[in-house]
Enzyme design. Structure first.
Site, PDB file in Angstrom:
ATOM      1  N   THR A 193       4.820 -18.060 101.912  1.00 21.51           N
ATOM      2  CA  THR A 193       3.693 -18.865 101.429  1.00 21.51           C
ATOM      3  C   THR A 193       4.004 -19.564 100.112  1.00 21.51           C
ATOM      4  O   THR A 193       4.635 -18.995  99.217  1.00 21.51           O
ATOM      5  CB  THR A 193       2.463 -17.965 101.201  1.00 21.51           C
ATOM      6  OG1 THR A 193       2.343 -17.069 102.290  1.00 21.51           O
ATOM      7  CG2 THR A 193       1.203 -18.781 101.062  1.00 21.51           C
ATOM      8  N   VAL A 194       3.554 -20.801 100.017  1.00 18.63           N
ATOM      9  CA  VAL A 194       3.683 -21.570  98.768  1.00 18.63           C
ATOM     10  C   VAL A 194       2.302 -22.086  98.406  1.00 18.63           C
ATOM     11  O   VAL A 194       1.612 -22.654  99.247  1.00 18.63           O
ATOM     12  CB  VAL A 194       4.638 -22.762  98.945  1.00 18.63           C
ATOM     13  CG1 VAL A 194       4.650 -23.637  97.706  1.00 18.63           C
ATOM     14  CG2 VAL A 194       6.041 -22.279  99.252  1.00 18.63           C
TER      15      VAL A 194
END
Lengths: 231, 249
Positions: free
Chosen positions: B36-37
């Site tokens: 995840t970013v």
């Protein structure tokens, strides 16, 4: 008379910042050698709605540089979606001046107003340097104005004070520089927009020998010394 | 929504009968498989965080950076194929320095986002090029204030208050929506981003991860940089505590 000499603008050009904008000023003489090719030229050229440039040196060179920069700025404005800043305009001018320094002979003063920095003046002299200044002078007539500005310039002038300073300075230079003359044109740029003004010979202050006509040498001998200049 | 585009998915220059370009959608799947970013826009700047899934215990902590500085005032966090991401960052850096040499001022963030988006889109137009398999979150602080953009493999770029890509993007987006971003400073934002990343990290599927964070805000003098170590540690500790409290319920 050398009519084939290149049109050059022995000129006086000035740009001054004031509290809220800038005032640009110039004389109106374009000469071909000793002949005055245009005695009412407009040396203050529009680049965008909010940025103008004062041109000096070779008329052809300064016109072509202005034309290119106007074109690039127009495209930049479309891409950006808002008016270009004075800094960007000045940078484009100096890139052209610097990269073509062997072929060009033109000194330019870029001045305008944008919403981020307010009124700004950038000098772009012959070699293509760029320098941001509170005021800038250029052209052959400017030699006579260095001392004048050292004495008369101050920070935080009003619009009218700045314009009066510019008109006075240009007319002083026109009085002493053979390559400057004609009328004085000024352009005032601020958040409200652009105002162009025109000062013909009769609207300019008089200097030195212009003040009193001399009918006979006896008048000069008997008269008292000249008044010191008041600022 | 998964569908097989049999026959129409062999080339990025082929449309399917219902108007989709499957190759681009498959590229987006590559992004969805990555860690995840997250990026958020606080009132005084941008904070970005990455859940860096660690492939092997032999890797040195701090290596394989996923957040890169593009220019003094902006940075990019990459999700998806790392090598593709390197290309995009290189292009963005080049666009930024080129703009500054021509125009004499730092590239406005919206202009940079547009150029990156054009470049990503370019690679979806030719059969001899494959689309980029990575999504990018671009955060920058220019004279118009802090701005956050997300560029997808299709070349779409939008401006966001908060954005998330990768495995936990749905959960992350829900968490971001709960925050009051317009009242938050970046200092507080760093803590919140850390909490969200720890929360959406799936302990079961992925073992270890490393948290990488950066910010560009008034406190960092509008320069894009790694979040200072002590603040990062504070954020990690707060995130772990928040997780324990949740588990304890």
């Amino acid at each position: 008379m050398d009519l084939k000499a290149p049109h050059s603008m022995g000129t006086t050009i000035i740009g001054v910042t004031y509290d809220g904008g800038v005032v640009l000023g110039a004389d109106s003489r374009t000469s071909t050698g000793m002949y005055v090719a245009n005695r009412a030229s407009d040396k203050i050229t529009q680049l965008t709605d909010n940025v103008y440039v004062c041109r000096s040196g070779s008329a052809a060179d300064s016109q072509i540089v202005s034309d290119y920069v106007r074109y690039f700025l127009h495209q930049h404005t479309i891409q950006l979606g808002q008016p270009a800043t004075v800094k960007v305009a000045a940078n484009l001018v100096r890139l052209l001046s610097y990269n073509n320094k062997n072929m060009l002979e033109t000194g330019l003063i870029v001045g305008g107003w944008d919403k981020y920095e307010g009124g700004k003046i950038y000098g772009v002299p012959l070699g293509g340097t760029i320098i941001e200044q509170p005021f800038a002078i250029g052209g052959s007539g400017s030699s006579y104005l260095y001392g004048f500005f050292d004495q008369a310039w101050k920070e935080g002038m009003t619009k009218d004070e700045a314009e009066q300073l510019v008109v006075k300075a240009v007319s002083l230079a026109m009085a002493r520089d053979g390559a400057s003359g004609g009328v004085v044109r000024t352009v005032i740029i601020n958040s409200e927009g652009v105002t162009r003004n025109f000062y013909p010979g009769d609207k300019l202050p008089l200097w030195h020998e212009e003040l009193e006509p001399h009918n006979s040498l006896l008048d000069i001998i008997n008269a008292s010394g000249p008044e010191p200049m008041h600022m | 929504m998964s569908s097989i585009g049999t026959g129409y998915d062999l080339s990025v220059t082929t449309f399917s009968p219902d108007g989709r370009v499957f190759q681009i959608e498959y590229a987006a799947k590559a992004v969805d498989n990555s860690g995840t970013v997250i990026g958020i826009k606080c009132k005084d700047g941008i904070v970005m965080g990455v859940e860096k899934l660690i492939a092997s215990k032999m890797m040195l902590p701090g290596s394989n950076r996923r957040i890169h500085s593009v220019h003094r005032h902006s940075g990019m966090a990459v999700a998806g194929l790392a090598a593709d991401g390197r290309q995009i960052v290189a292009r963005a850096k080049s666009e930024a320095t080129n703009y500054e040499s021509v125009y004499g001022e730092p590239i406005p963030v919206n202009e940079l986002a547009g150029r990156v988006a054009s470049y990503v889109h370019l690679c979806t137009l030719y059969w001899w090029l494959r689309p980029f398999g990575c999504g990018v979150i671009l955060g920058g602080y220019d004279r118009d204030g802090p701005q956050l953009y997300m560029i997808e493999p299709s070349g779409i770029s939008y401006r966001y208050f908060g954005a998330a890509i990768g495995k936990g993007k749905q959960a992350a987006k829900t968490e971001i929506e709960k925050l009051k971003l317009s009242e938050m400073t970046c200092r507080e934002g760093v803590i919140e981003v850390a909490k969200i990343i720890y929360k959406v990290h799936d302990e079961a599927k992925d073992k270890a991860f490393e948290l990488e964070m950066s910010w560009v805000c008034d406190e960092s003098k509008r320069l894009h940089q790694k979040v200072p170590d002590e603040l990062l540690e504070e954020a990690k500790a707060a995130a772990r505590t928040a997780l324990e409290e949740m588990d304890a319920d």
